[in-house]
Design a protein around this motif. Structure first.
Motif, PDB file in Angstrom:
ATOM      1  N   UNK A  25       0.805  -1.219   0.000  1.00 15.71           N
ATOM      2  CA  UNK A  25       0.000   0.000   0.000  1.00 15.71           C
ATOM      3  C   UNK A  25       0.843   1.277   0.000  1.00 15.71           C
ATOM      4  N   UNK A  26       2.057   1.224   0.531  1.00 10.43           N
ATOM      5  CA  UNK A  26       2.836   2.447   0.793  1.00 10.43           C
ATOM      6  C   UNK A  26       2.915   3.370  -0.408  1.00 10.43           C
ATOM      7  N   UNK A  27       3.414   2.873  -1.529  1.00  5.30           N
ATOM      8  CA  UNK A  27       3.652   3.732  -2.679  1.00  5.30           C
ATOM      9  C   UNK A  27       2.380   3.990  -3.469  1.00  5.30           C
ATOM     10  N   UNK A  28       1.552   2.970  -3.639  1.00  2.00           N
ATOM     11  CA  UNK A  28       0.340   3.141  -4.441  1.00  2.00           C
ATOM     12  C   UNK A  28      -0.621   4.123  -3.789  1.00  2.00           C
ATOM     13  N   UNK A  29      -0.801   4.043  -2.468  1.00  3.51           N
ATOM     14  CA  UNK A  29      -1.772   4.930  -1.836  1.00  3.51           C
ATOM     15  C   UNK A  29      -1.297   6.370  -1.827  1.00  3.51           C
ATOM     16  N   UNK A  30       0.005   6.595  -1.675  1.00  4.13           N
ATOM     17  CA  UNK A  30       0.520   7.953  -1.665  1.00  4.13           C
ATOM     18  C   UNK A  30       0.817   8.482  -3.068  1.00  4.13           C
ATOM     19  N   UNK A  31       0.636   7.650  -4.086  1.00  2.00           N
ATOM     20  CA  UNK A  31       0.816   8.113  -5.452  1.00  2.00           C
ATOM     21  C   UNK A  31       2.260   8.213  -5.890  1.00  2.00           C
ATOM     22  N   UNK A  32       3.151   7.498  -5.215  1.00  6.81           N
ATOM     23  CA  UNK A  32       4.575   7.543  -5.555  1.00  6.81           C
ATOM     24  C   UNK A  32       4.823   6.752  -6.839  1.00  6.81           C
ATOM     25  N   UNK A  33       5.582   7.354  -7.760  1.00  9.31           N
ATOM     26  CA  UNK A  33       5.925   6.714  -9.019  1.00  9.31           C
ATOM     27  C   UNK A  33       7.435   6.558  -9.115  1.00  9.31           C
ATOM     28  N   UNK A  34       7.890   5.379  -9.549  1.00 16.42           N
ATOM     29  CA  UNK A  34       9.316   5.061  -9.616  1.00 16.42           C
ATOM     30  C   UNK A  34       9.673   4.636 -11.042  1.00 16.42           C
ATOM     31  N   UNK A  35      10.514   5.396 -11.733  1.00 18.22           N
ATOM     32  CA  UNK A  35      10.808   5.078 -13.137  1.00 18.22           C
ATOM     33  C   UNK A  35      11.540   3.763 -13.324  1.00 18.22           C
ATOM     34  N   UNK A  36      12.274   3.295 -12.333  1.00 14.66           N
ATOM     35  CA  UNK A  36      13.018   2.050 -12.480  1.00 14.66           C
ATOM     36  C   UNK A  36      12.187   0.815 -12.147  1.00 14.66           C
ATOM     37  N   UNK A  37      10.978   1.023 -11.612  1.00 10.16           N
ATOM     38  CA  UNK A  37      10.157  -0.109 -11.199  1.00 10.16           C
ATOM     39  C   UNK A  37       8.781  -0.134 -11.860  1.00 10.16           C
ATOM     40  N   UNK A  38       8.231   1.032 -12.157  1.00  9.98           N
ATOM     41  CA  UNK A  38       6.871   1.116 -12.690  1.00  9.98           C
ATOM     42  C   UNK A  38       6.903   1.403 -14.195  1.00  9.98           C
ATOM     43  N   UNK A  39       5.990   0.794 -14.912  1.00  6.96           N
ATOM     44  CA  UNK A  39       5.925   1.020 -16.357  1.00  6.96           C
ATOM     45  C   UNK A  39       5.442   2.434 -16.663  1.00  6.96           C
ATOM     46  N   UNK A  40       5.913   2.968 -17.804  1.00  6.82           N
ATOM     47  CA  UNK A  40       5.472   4.257 -18.336  1.00  6.82           C
ATOM     48  C   UNK A  40       5.693   5.413 -17.368  1.00  6.82           C
ATOM     49  N   UNK A  41       6.797   5.365 -16.605  1.00 11.40           N
ATOM     50  CA  UNK A  41       7.129   6.432 -15.660  1.00 11.40           C
ATOM     51  C   UNK A  41       8.525   6.943 -15.986  1.00 11.40           C
ATOM     52  N   UNK A  42       8.681   8.273 -16.070  1.00 13.15           N
ATOM     53  CA  UNK A  42       9.967   8.859 -16.442  1.00 13.15           C
ATOM     54  C   UNK A  42      10.686   9.533 -15.279  1.00 13.15           C
ATOM     55  N   UNK A  43       9.943  10.057 -14.298  1.00 13.09           N
ATOM     56  CA  UNK A  43      10.540  10.740 -13.160  1.00 13.09           C
ATOM     57  C   UNK A  43      10.058  10.123 -11.863  1.00 13.09           C
ATOM     58  N   UNK A  44      10.876  10.233 -10.826  1.00 14.83           N
ATOM     59  CA  UNK A  44      10.477   9.761  -9.500  1.00 14.83           C
ATOM     60  C   UNK A  44       9.700  10.884  -8.820  1.00 14.83           C
ATOM     61  N   UNK A  45       8.399  10.718  -8.696  1.00 14.62           N
ATOM     62  CA  UNK A  45       7.526  11.807  -8.254  1.00 14.62           C
ATOM     63  C   UNK A  45       6.519  11.327  -7.221  1.00 14.62           C
ATOM     64  N   UNK A  46       5.936  12.296  -6.523  1.00 10.36           N
ATOM     65  CA  UNK A  46       4.818  12.021  -5.630  1.00 10.36           C
ATOM     66  C   UNK A  46       4.029  13.299  -5.416  1.00 10.36           C
ATOM     67  N   UNK A  47       2.695  13.248  -5.439  1.00 12.93           N
ATOM     68  CA  UNK A  47       1.902  14.441  -5.131  1.00 12.93           C
ATOM     69  C   UNK A  47       1.965  14.739  -3.637  1.00 12.93           C
ATOM     70  N   UNK A  48       1.647  15.971  -3.268  1.00 11.61           N
ATOM     71  CA  UNK A  48       1.473  16.330  -1.860  1.00 11.61           C
ATOM     72  C   UNK A  48       0.009  16.677  -1.633  1.00 11.61           C
ATOM     73  N   UNK A  49      -0.644  15.878  -0.789  1.00  6.40           N
ATOM     74  CA  UNK A  49      -2.079  16.046  -0.540  1.00  6.40           C
ATOM     75  C   UNK A  49      -2.307  16.558   0.887  1.00  6.40           C
ATOM     76  N   UNK A  50      -3.576  16.798   1.187  1.00 11.66           N
ATOM     77  CA  UNK A  50      -3.935  17.260   2.528  1.00 11.66           C
ATOM     78  C   UNK A  50      -3.552  16.250   3.608  1.00 11.66           C
ATOM     79  N   UNK A  51      -3.645  14.949   3.300  1.00 16.95           N
ATOM     80  CA  UNK A  51      -3.357  13.945   4.322  1.00 16.95           C
ATOM     81  C   UNK A  51      -1.859  13.722   4.527  1.00 16.95           C
ATOM     82  N   UNK A  52      -1.026  14.459   3.788  1.00 15.98           N
ATOM     83  CA  UNK A  52       0.420  14.385   3.969  1.00 15.98           C
ATOM     84  C   UNK A  52       0.946  15.612   4.711  1.00 15.98           C
ATOM     85  N   UNK A  53       0.025  16.389   5.286  1.00 13.25           N
ATOM     86  CA  UNK A  53       0.396  17.645   5.943  1.00 13.25           C
ATOM     87  C   UNK A  53      -0.047  17.641   7.406  1.00 13.25           C
TER      88      UNK A  53
END
Length: 279
Positions: A25-53
Motif C-alpha cells: 500500500x505504501x507507494x500506491x496509496x501515496x501516489x509515488x511513481x518510480x521510473x526504475x520499477x513502474x511502467x510508463x514512468x519517467x521521473x520519480x515523483x509524488x503528489x502532496x495532498x492534505x493527508x500528507x500535511x
C-alpha cells in the motif's frame, strides 16, 4: 498470506515480486511513481495532498520517506532492506503540489548500499524541500530479466476530508496510550515478508507528534529532522510504538521512538528520532 521472496525459486521470483509490489500500500496509496520499477514512468515523483500535511499545512516526514526511500537500491538489483534513513526538512512546502526526487547513488557494494537525495518542488526544481541520505543491506541476489511492473496508484482525490494516513495504514492508539500497527499483511509487507518502511514511518510520526504536542501544549509543530534505524525485520505484530520527549526545555522538541514486535517477544524492530519546532 505473506510470502518471503527469498524462499521462492528463481523461476517464480519476478512473479512473486509483482504480486508483492502491487499489494503493497505504501507507494500506491501515496501516489509515488518510480521510473526504475513502474511502467510508463519517467521521473520519480509524488503528489502532496492534505493527508500528507500537519495541522498548520506543513509537510510531514513520513510522506517524504515514502517519496524518497533510502538507500536507492532497487529490487531489480538485489533484495534490499533499509538500515538507516535520515532526512532534514528545509521547507514546510505549504503551497507545493508535488515533489520530484533527484538521486545520488554513492556506492552499492556486495552487501551494503549508500545513497543521498534531494527532494524538490515539482513546479520549481530550485526549491529544495528536503535532503536525505541512507544506508541499506542486500538480503540476497535476484535473477536477471527483470521487467517493470504495471502498478497504477490508488485513485485518491485530494480533499481536506481525507482520512489521516495512520488510519489508512491501520495504526490505532490503544487504551494504554500506545500507538500500534496491526499484524503483517501483504498491504503492509515488503517483498521479503517484513513490515515495510512506509507503515513504520507513518506510525512513528503519529506517535511522535502526539508526544511532542502534549509536551508543547499545541500541535502547531513542524518536523525539521527525522532519522530512522531498522534493527530487525518486523515479521509478526502487532507492533507497539513507544515515544518520549527528551529535549526538556530546549527551543526545539526532540522525541525518541521505539517500535516493538509484540508477536515476537517484544523485540525491537526499529528506533527513530524526530525533532520539531513550534510554528
Amino acid at each position: 498470506m505473506v510470502r518471503d521472496i527469498r524462499e521462492v525459486t528463481p523461476e517464480e521470483h519476478w512473479k512473486q515480486f509483482e504480486e508483492a509490489w502491487t499489494a503493497l500500500l505504501s507507494y500506491r496509496y501515496l501516489g509515488k511513481l518510480s521510473p526504475d520499477l513502474d511502467t510508463a514512468v519517467e521521473l520519480e515523483t509524488m503528489p502532496l495532498r492534505h493527508d500528507m500535511r500537519n495541522s498548520t499545512g506543513g509537510i510531514m516526514a513520513a510522506p517524504l520517506c515514502i517519496a524518497s526511500p533510502e538507500p536507492y537500491w532497487l529490487d531489480s538489483q538485489c533484495v534490499p532492506a533499509p538500515v538507516v534513513m535520515s532526512y532534514d526538512i528545509l521547507d514546510s512546502a505549504r503551497d507545493v503540489r508535488g515533489v520530484v526526487v533527484h538521486r545520488d547513488v554513492i556506492h552499492l557494494g556486495r552487501t551494503m548500499g549508500f545513497s543521498r537525495s534531494l527532494t524538490v518542488d515539482a513546479d520549481d526544481p530550485s526549491r529544495v524541500i528536503a535532503v536525505s541520505c541512507g544506508t541499506g543491506v542486500s538480503l540476497g541476489d535476484v535473477p536477471e530479466d527483470y521487467q517493470k511492473v504495471a502498478n497504477p496508484p490508488v485513485p485518491v482525490v485530494d480533499s481536506p476530508s481525507l482520512p489521516p494516513l495512520h488510519q489508512v495504514f491501520g495504526a490505532r492508539r490503544g487504551e494504554d496510550g500506545f500507538w500500534r500497527l496491526p499484524e503483517v499483511t501483504p498491504e503492509l509487507s515488503s517483498p521479503h515478508a517484513a513490515l515495510h518502511l512506509g507503515p513504520i514511518n507513518i506510525a512513528f510520526e503519529v506517535a511522535a507528534m502526539d508526544a511532542a504536542a502534549a509536551h508543547a501544549g499545541t500541535d502547531a509543530l513542524q518536523v525539521d529532522s527525522w532519522i530512522v534505524m531498522f534493527v530487525r525485520p518486523g515479521v509478526a505484530g502487532p507492533f507497539r510504538v513507544e515515544a518520549e520527549v527528551v529535549s526538556g526545555r530546549s527551543e526545539r522538541i526532540a522525541t525518541q521512538l521505539t517500535l516493538r514486535d509484540e508477536g515476537r517477544a517484544d523485540r525491537v524492530v526499529s528506533v527513530a528520532r524526530a525533532v520539531f519546532r513550534r510554528v
